[in-house]
Design a protein around this motif. Structure first.
Motif, PDB file in Angstrom:
ATOM      1  N   VAL A 126       0.873  -1.179   0.000  1.00  0.00           N
ATOM      2  CA  VAL A 126       0.000   0.000   0.000  1.00  0.00           C
ATOM      3  C   VAL A 126       0.911   1.230   0.000  1.00  0.00           C
ATOM      4  CG1 VAL A 126      -1.785   1.278   1.223  1.00  0.00           C
ATOM      5  CG2 VAL A 126      -1.835  -1.219   1.213  1.00  0.00           C
ATOM      6  N   THR A 127       1.084   1.814  -1.183  1.00  0.00           N
ATOM      7  CA  THR A 127       1.972   2.957  -1.364  1.00  0.00           C
ATOM      8  C   THR A 127       1.218   4.280  -1.446  1.00  0.00           C
ATOM      9  OG1 THR A 127       1.831   2.746  -3.768  1.00  0.00           O
ATOM     10  CG2 THR A 127       3.609   1.553  -2.665  1.00  0.00           C
ATOM     11  N   GLY A 128      -0.077   4.205  -1.805  1.00  0.00           N
ATOM     12  CA  GLY A 128      -0.802   5.405  -2.195  1.00  0.00           C
ATOM     13  C   GLY A 128      -0.509   5.742  -3.644  1.00  0.00           C
ATOM     14  N   ARG A 129      -1.447   6.406  -4.273  1.00  0.00           N
ATOM     15  CA  ARG A 129      -1.269   6.843  -5.664  1.00  0.00           C
ATOM     16  C   ARG A 129      -1.684   8.293  -5.775  1.00  0.00           C
ATOM     17  NH1 ARG A 129      -3.972   4.002 -10.956  1.00  0.00           N
ATOM     18  NH2 ARG A 129      -5.808   4.115  -9.633  1.00  0.00           N
ATOM     19  N   VAL A 130      -0.847   9.082  -6.451  1.00  0.00           N
ATOM     20  CA  VAL A 130      -1.137  10.499  -6.605  1.00  0.00           C
ATOM     21  C   VAL A 130      -1.370  10.814  -8.082  1.00  0.00           C
ATOM     22  CG1 VAL A 130       1.327  11.139  -6.694  1.00  0.00           C
ATOM     23  CG2 VAL A 130      -0.388  12.855  -6.082  1.00  0.00           C
ATOM     24  N   GLU A 168       5.817  14.615  -2.366  1.00  0.00           N
ATOM     25  CA  GLU A 168       5.479  13.443  -3.164  1.00  0.00           C
ATOM     26  C   GLU A 168       6.426  13.250  -4.344  1.00  0.00           C
ATOM     27  OE1 GLU A 168       3.390  11.578  -1.930  1.00  0.00           O
ATOM     28  OE2 GLU A 168       2.181  12.856  -0.638  1.00  0.00           O
ATOM     29  N   ILE A 169       6.818  14.350  -4.998  1.00  0.00           N
ATOM     30  CA  ILE A 169       7.618  14.256  -6.215  1.00  0.00           C
ATOM     31  C   ILE A 169       8.402  15.545  -6.388  1.00  0.00           C
ATOM     32  CG2 ILE A 169       5.608  15.024  -7.581  1.00  0.00           C
ATOM     33  CD1 ILE A 169       6.741  13.435  -9.946  1.00  0.00           C
ATOM     34  N   ASP A 170       9.653  15.407  -6.818  1.00  0.00           N
ATOM     35  CA  ASP A 170      10.508  16.573  -7.010  1.00  0.00           C
ATOM     36  C   ASP A 170      10.417  17.022  -8.468  1.00  0.00           C
ATOM     37  OD1 ASP A 170      12.529  18.519  -6.246  1.00  0.00           O
ATOM     38  OD2 ASP A 170      13.862  17.357  -7.535  1.00  0.00           O
ATOM     39  N   THR A 171       9.483  17.916  -8.748  1.00  0.00           N
ATOM     40  CA  THR A 171       9.316  18.466 -10.085  1.00  0.00           C
ATOM     41  C   THR A 171       8.517  19.755  -9.975  1.00  0.00           C
ATOM     42  OG1 THR A 171       8.502  18.039 -12.339  1.00  0.00           O
ATOM     43  CG2 THR A 171       7.179  17.176 -10.530  1.00  0.00           C
ATOM     44  N   GLY A 172       8.731  20.640 -10.908  1.00  0.00           N
ATOM     45  CA  GLY A 172       7.935  21.862 -10.955  1.00  0.00           C
ATOM     46  C   GLY A 172       6.886  21.837 -12.040  1.00  0.00           C
ATOM     47  N   LEU A 173       6.623  20.650 -12.588  1.00  0.00           N
ATOM     48  CA  LEU A 173       5.761  20.553 -13.769  1.00  0.00           C
ATOM     49  C   LEU A 173       4.279  20.657 -13.455  1.00  0.00           C
ATOM     50  CD1 LEU A 173       6.023  20.036 -16.853  1.00  0.00           C
ATOM     51  CD2 LEU A 173       5.701  17.601 -16.365  1.00  0.00           C
ATOM     52  N   TYR A 174       3.867  20.271 -12.242  1.00  0.00           N
ATOM     53  CA  TYR A 174       2.443  20.095 -11.973  1.00  0.00           C
ATOM     54  C   TYR A 174       1.877  21.173 -11.056  1.00  0.00           C
ATOM     55  CZ  TYR A 174       3.672  15.610 -13.957  1.00  0.00           C
ATOM     56  OH  TYR A 174       4.155  14.639 -14.799  1.00  0.00           O
ATOM     57  N   HIS A 175       0.544  21.310 -11.092  1.00  0.00           N
ATOM     58  CA  HIS A 175      -0.161  22.373 -10.372  1.00  0.00           C
ATOM     59  C   HIS A 175      -0.840  21.875  -9.098  1.00  0.00           C
ATOM     60  CE1 HIS A 175       0.149  25.650 -13.399  1.00  0.00           C
ATOM     61  NE2 HIS A 175       0.460  24.606 -14.152  1.00  0.00           N
ATOM     62  N   GLY A 176      -0.600  20.660  -8.730  1.00  0.00           N
ATOM     63  CA  GLY A 176      -1.204  20.069  -7.556  1.00  0.00           C
ATOM     64  C   GLY A 176      -1.498  18.615  -7.829  1.00  0.00           C
ATOM     65  N   LEU A 178      -4.037  14.860  -6.534  1.00  0.00           N
ATOM     66  CA  LEU A 178      -5.087  14.185  -5.794  1.00  0.00           C
ATOM     67  C   LEU A 178      -4.493  12.872  -5.303  1.00  0.00           C
ATOM     68  CD1 LEU A 178      -8.071  14.836  -5.192  1.00  0.00           C
ATOM     69  CD2 LEU A 178      -8.687  13.420  -7.155  1.00  0.00           C
ATOM     70  N   LEU A 179      -4.427  12.698  -3.995  1.00  0.00           N
ATOM     71  CA  LEU A 179      -3.788  11.525  -3.407  1.00  0.00           C
ATOM     72  C   LEU A 179      -4.839  10.533  -2.925  1.00  0.00           C
ATOM     73  CD1 LEU A 179      -1.368   9.935  -2.229  1.00  0.00           C
ATOM     74  CD2 LEU A 179      -1.561  11.389  -0.194  1.00  0.00           C
ATOM     75  N   PHE A 180      -4.692   9.275  -3.366  1.00  0.00           N
ATOM     76  CA  PHE A 180      -5.508   8.161  -2.887  1.00  0.00           C
ATOM     77  C   PHE A 180      -4.612   7.288  -2.010  1.00  0.00           C
ATOM     78  CE2 PHE A 180      -7.375   9.549  -6.869  1.00  0.00           C
ATOM     79  CZ  PHE A 180      -8.732   9.587  -6.585  1.00  0.00           C
ATOM     80  N   PRO A 181      -4.591   7.519  -0.702  1.00  0.00           N
ATOM     81  CA  PRO A 181      -3.617   6.840   0.165  1.00  0.00           C
ATOM     82  C   PRO A 181      -3.816   5.338   0.287  1.00  0.00           C
ATOM     83  CG  PRO A 181      -5.144   8.163   1.471  1.00  0.00           C
ATOM     84  CD  PRO A 181      -5.396   8.513   0.039  1.00  0.00           C
ATOM     85  N   GLN A 182      -5.003   4.813  -0.036  1.00  0.00           N
ATOM     86  CA  GLN A 182      -5.258   3.375   0.092  1.00  0.00           C
ATOM     87  C   GLN A 182      -4.812   2.583  -1.133  1.00  0.00           C
ATOM     88  OE1 GLN A 182      -9.471   4.201   0.722  1.00  0.00           O
ATOM     89  NE2 GLN A 182      -9.377   3.159   2.702  1.00  0.00           N
ATOM     90  N   HIS A 183      -4.455   3.274  -2.223  1.00  0.00           N
ATOM     91  CA  HIS A 183      -4.021   2.572  -3.420  1.00  0.00           C
ATOM     92  C   HIS A 183      -2.622   2.002  -3.215  1.00  0.00           C
ATOM     93  CE1 HIS A 183      -6.997   4.663  -6.409  1.00  0.00           C
ATOM     94  NE2 HIS A 183      -7.600   4.160  -5.339  1.00  0.00           N
ATOM     95  N   GLY A 184      -2.201   1.146  -4.137  1.00  0.00           N
ATOM     96  CA  GLY A 184      -0.942   0.472  -3.909  1.00  0.00           C
ATOM     97  C   GLY A 184      -0.205   0.083  -5.168  1.00  0.00           C
ATOM     98  N   GLY A 279       7.915  10.444  -1.793  1.00  0.00           N
ATOM     99  CA  GLY A 279       6.721   9.778  -1.280  1.00  0.00           C
ATOM    100  C   GLY A 279       6.621   8.329  -1.674  1.00  0.00           C
ATOM    101  N   ARG A 280       7.447   7.895  -2.674  1.00  0.00           N
ATOM    102  CA  ARG A 280       7.401   6.524  -3.203  1.00  0.00           C
ATOM    103  C   ARG A 280       5.986   6.116  -3.605  1.00  0.00           C
ATOM    104  NH1 ARG A 280      12.171   3.411  -2.565  1.00  0.00           N
ATOM    105  NH2 ARG A 280      13.883   4.894  -2.436  1.00  0.00           N
ATOM    106  N   ARG A 281       5.225   7.068  -4.112  1.00  0.00           N
ATOM    107  CA  ARG A 281       3.855   6.778  -4.546  1.00  0.00           C
ATOM    108  C   ARG A 281       3.837   6.194  -5.959  1.00  0.00           C
ATOM    109  NH1 ARG A 281       1.215   7.672   0.344  1.00  0.00           N
ATOM    110  NH2 ARG A 281       1.470   9.830   1.033  1.00  0.00           N
ATOM    111  N   MET A 282       2.697   5.603  -6.309  1.00  0.00           N
ATOM    112  CA  MET A 282       2.367   5.408  -7.709  1.00  0.00           C
ATOM    113  C   MET A 282       1.921   6.772  -8.242  1.00  0.00           C
ATOM    114  SD  MET A 282       2.924   2.147  -8.132  1.00  0.00           S
ATOM    115  CE  MET A 282       4.287   2.505  -7.008  1.00  0.00           C
TER     116      MET A 282
END
Length: 438
Positions: A126-130, A168-176, A178-184, A279-282
């Motif tokens: 369970v990593t969460g997905r952003v 969550e991620i080291d980049t300036g590309l995105y504007h925000g 949505l995190l689903f913490p239960q995803h994996g 964040g090691r997210r998906m």
């Protein structure tokens, strides 16, 4: 130009370095209660559901079990519908949209329980997905979606403002995001192998190189003519999604194969991995490229997938395009070499939503539209239960649709050539322009 480490020839998934699909030696019986066509996630899950309901089941696979999308995807575990509530309501009605959102949590729970119950060793975590917003307007849409998800389901969701995205991620590309913490996350090839072993433990034959070439009726039974001979069955479950072929023209004209391309980097320094994805997210994007990316299960590489094209292109071209997008996200990877590039087919519907149903006595679950790691086996089970008349077949995905489209009148999706030009020369550039103005 793309630089290679020489670890793998183009076309070989990185996942196969751990588990490579293998043909089975099972023979083809002459009859069964339920014939499942396709030995990917969908078909194997359907086979388990039908068998455990008391049916005699046979699985017929056109090639080698698992060599299609089931061992080629990104291994991201989440069951949230790809469309917003508003779009689902417009397409299927408000009640269906409500129920589709509400079913996301049970589907995810089902997947986690299935892995645990069958003791599948697939690096599940369970990593969460952003979901990362490429433009400001897309982030505004995420805010509306978050409100609907909280209102209509028990799925956990968190908004991530641009100022907080660095966790969550080291980049300036995105504007925000949505995190689903239960995803994996999981290893898709290991997941498929575990499912195949679960089917084999039940004594269900899985027949390799048994493409179904024709379907006829013989009284109340269906007769499938395969490359290894005929088999008679009371019911059939079609579980081929983006790999559907004749004689299933009705499905071919409603679900079309859309390629997805993935690259793997060479092994990277541990401190660089931690810097890029703390964040090691998906991770997935909102833009039309549908980029999705993650750290490999061993924590040593970046796996980066998406829509390098809407039709088949040479893999060296796909690799160059995917690498270019990856470097847009992470400029630090400009000098990183690639070890693997491969592709696989997603089965897209014109509604961009899966459907479970029955046509001409053939039950099916397909049209996963790029969201199949959880939904394919979950709805495969629904199709298996549908074939045997089990009440557990009930699902909101039986109330979606697989519509036809005027652009796709024949079996082959010729429209994808024109769609690819529109995507690359108009949609992609328009989104980039909007992002710059945000």
């Amino acid at each position: 130009m793309t630089e290679w480490t020489g670890e793998a020839a183009p076309g070989r998934p990185w996942w196969w370095e751990a588990v490579e699909p293998e043909a089975t030696e099972d023979g083809l019986p002459d009859h069964c209660d339920v014939l499942v066509i396709g030995a990917g996630y969908t078909g194997l899950s359907a086979a388990i559901a039908a068998h455990d309901s008391g049916a005699r089941v046979v699985v017929a696979e056109a090639g080698v079990p698992g060599e299609g999308a089931s061992s080629r995807n990104g291994g991201m575990v989440g069951a949230h519908p790809r469309l917003s509530w508003d779009k689902m309501a417009a397409a299927f009605g408000a009640d269906v949209a409500d129920d589709l959102l509400a079913e996301a949590a049970p589907a995810l729970d089902w997947a986690k329980t299935f892995i645990e119950h069958e003791k599948i060793q697939c690096d599940f975590e369970v990593t969460g997905r952003v979901q990362l917003a490429y433009t400001r307007s897309q982030f505004d849409g995420q805010k509306r979606l978050a409100d609907k998800v909280r209102e209509k389901s028990r799925v956990e969701v968190e908004l991530v403002e641009r100022s907080d995205l660095g966790r969550e991620i080291d980049t300036g590309l995105y504007h925000g995001g949505l995190l689903f913490p239960q995803h994996g996350a999981l290893h898709p090839a290991k997941y498929h192998r575990g499912m195949l072993e679960a089917v084999r433990r039940r004594g269900v034959p899985v027949v390799s190189h048994a493409r179904v070439e024709a379907m006829t009726r013989e009284g109340t039974r269906l007769v499938a003519q395969t490359a290894k001979g005929p088999i008679r069955s009371e019911k059939v479950v079609l579980a081929t999604n983006g790999y559907t072929t004749r004689p299933f023209q009705w499905h071919l004209r409603r679900v079309f194969p859309l390629p997805s391309f993935i690259i793997a980097t060479e092994e990277l320094p541990e401190n660089l991995i931690g810097h890029l994805a703390p964040g090691r997210r998906m991770m997935v994007e909102t833009r039309a490229r549908h980029s999705y990316f993650r750290i490999s299960p061993d924590g040593k590489r970046v796996l980066f997938g998406g829509r390098a094209a809407m039709r088949d292109v040479p893999l060296h071209i796909a690799a160059q395009r995917q690498r270019q997008t990856m470097v847009e996200v992470w400029p630090e990877l400009a000098e990183a070499k690639l070890s693997h590039v491969w592709s696989g087919y997603t089965g897209f519907s014109f509604a961009q939503m899966p459907h479970v149903g029955q046509h001409d006595s053939v039950c099916f679950a397909m049209g996963f539209s790029g969201s199949g790691t959880v939904i394919a086996p979950y709805l495969g089970a629904k199709a298996g239960w549908l074939a045997v008349g089990d009440a557990r077949a009930e699902t909101a995905y039986a109330r979606t649709r697989l519509p036809r489209h005027v652009l796709h009148p024949f079996d082959r999706p010729h429209f994808l050539k024109a769609a690819d030009l529109v995507f690359r020369h108009w949609v992609d550039r328009a989104e980039a322009w909007q992002a710059r103005r945000s």
